[in-house]
Structures are given as C-alpha cells and as structure tokens.
Design a protein around this motif. Structure first.
Motif, short mmCIF file in Angstrom:
data_model
loop_
_atom_site.label_atom_id
_atom_site.label_comp_id
_atom_site.label_asym_id
_atom_site.label_seq_id
_atom_site.Cartn_x
_atom_site.Cartn_y
_atom_site.Cartn_z
N TYR A 43 -1.13 -7.16 13.74
CA TYR A 43 -0.96 -5.75 14.09
C TYR A 43 -0.37 -4.95 12.93
CZ TYR A 43 -2.11 -5.93 19.10
OH TYR A 43 -2.77 -6.02 20.31
N ALA A 44 0.53 -5.53 12.17
CA ALA A 44 1.14 -4.81 11.04
C ALA A 44 0.05 -4.36 10.06
CB ALA A 44 2.18 -5.68 10.34
N HIS A 45 -0.85 -5.26 9.73
CA HIS A 45 -1.96 -4.90 8.83
C HIS A 45 -2.91 -3.90 9.48
CE1 HIS A 45 -1.57 -7.26 5.16
NE2 HIS A 45 -1.14 -8.28 5.89
N PHE A 46 -3.31 -4.17 10.71
CA PHE A 46 -4.26 -3.33 11.43
C PHE A 46 -3.73 -1.90 11.58
CE2 PHE A 46 -6.19 -1.71 15.38
CZ PHE A 46 -7.54 -2.03 15.21
N LEU A 47 -2.48 -1.78 12.02
CA LEU A 47 -1.91 -0.46 12.26
C LEU A 47 -1.58 0.29 10.98
CD1 LEU A 47 0.36 -1.29 15.32
CD2 LEU A 47 -1.89 -0.16 15.31
N ALA A 48 -1.25 -0.42 9.91
CA ALA A 48 -1.01 0.24 8.62
C ALA A 48 -2.29 0.94 8.16
CB ALA A 48 -0.54 -0.77 7.59
N GLN A 49 -3.41 0.23 8.27
CA GLN A 49 -4.68 0.82 7.87
C GLN A 49 -5.04 2.00 8.78
OE1 GLN A 49 -6.37 -0.01 5.10
NE2 GLN A 49 -4.87 -1.59 4.63
#
Length: 194
Positions: A43-49
């Motif tokens: 989620y950290a990667h997904f939401l950052a993008q």
C-alpha cells in the motif's frame, strides 16, 4: 486480518484532506485485496504513486487538455480527438485509446470506456483501473523488495539500475517524471502505514 486503508491515512500521505478521500479509501479496501495489494508495504508504494498522479487525491482527471497525446500511435490514439478524449483518468491516470479499450475488455464490454471515458473518474473505476495496471505488471514484486535493493528496469532503450520506488514510478509514468515527489510520498506513506 485485512489491512484497512482509512481516509486519515490518505490525508496524512497527501498533507491534507480532500472531498474524494473517503470514497477512494472505501474502493481501495474493496478492490486492492483482490489484486493481492494488501500489506502496508504494498500500500505504501501503491498510494504514493496514486497521491502523485491525482495531485494529492484532488483529481481523477489530468489537468492538461490531452492534446499532447493526439496522434500518439503508441497509445492507440488513431482517431481525430483521441488525445483529449482519452487523456489521463483514474488514480494512475490511464491514458490513450488502447488502454481504455483494454480496460473495457477486462470488464467484458470492449467499448465501455471508449464510449464513456469519464467512467474512469468515478472512484470505483479509478481504483479498479489502477489495480488492473498494478497487477498486470506484477508491481507487488518490486514493492516487496527492500528499499536498498537495486532492480533492473529498461526504459528509453537502456537498462538502468533503479530502486524499487523508481522501478514502480517508471512502470506507471514511463520515465522519472515527478520522481522526487513520488519518493517523498512513499516516505510519508511508509511512516503512516508501516
């Protein structure tokens, strides 16, 4: 036990709350686990993008007119007006006739997003389209690497050594556009979620 994304998580990553965050959080929780996006790291990667692509969860349609995409055969924009008609929409800014068509095929209605491109501005489809993109490119594989790992990513005809966040950014954007902001949002997302 499923990891739940809240409106407060999105606001903390973006730096302030927006009107669409509640509905986006709902659809993220309904849709992402089906694509195995379900750990704090993923989620950290997904939401950052998503935070970068939506201007901090402010818009589900790119601000530009889309005229820059006119005639771009690599995006499938072969009809007059395709550039503006199929400009970036959704939380990952799906762009181009070919990508809109592919999403319709996934939904079992080839022309669904061709006939109604604005559907990708609805939170349900905005999140779903990003999950389709993420899953189809196996971006969890990169997301689950340690931040210090060096991955190989080919773009511009050259193989580059990149970090996981750079790998994912290039996959979503085609290059390193906005990379500093994407890295900043990733650091914020990690501090909020992990």
């Amino acid at each position: 036990m499923a990891f739940i994304i809240t409106e407060e998580h999105l606001a903390a990553i973006a730096g302030k709350s927006t009107q669409m965050m509640g509905e986006l959080a709902d659809w993220i929780n309904k849709t992402c686990p089906g694509y195995e996006i379900d750990t704090p790291q993923e989620y950290a990667h997904f939401l950052a993008q998503a935070c970068h692509e939506t201007d901090r969860f402010r818009t589900l349609q790119e601000y530009a007119s889309g005229n820059a995409y006119e005639g771009r055969k690599d995006l499938g924009n072969t009809h007059t007006g395709d550039g503006s008609r199929f400009k970036g929409r959704g939380i990952f800014q799906t762009t181009g006739r070919a990508n809109y068509l592919q999403l319709g095929v996934k939904k079992g209605q080839d022309d669904l997003f061709i006939n109604s491109p604005e559907l990708l501005e609805q939170p349900e489809y905005a999140v779903w389209s990003a999950c389709e993109f993420w899953g189809g490119r196996h971006l969890n594989d990169a997301a689950n690497h340690a931040d210090s790992d060096i991955l190989k990513k080919k773009y511009g005809g050259v193989v580059h050594d990149v970090s996981p966040v750079e790998f994912i950014s290039i996959s979503i954007n085609g290059g390193l556009n906005g990379i500093n902001e994407r890295k900043k949002f990733y650091a914020l997302a990690k501090s909020v979620l992990i």
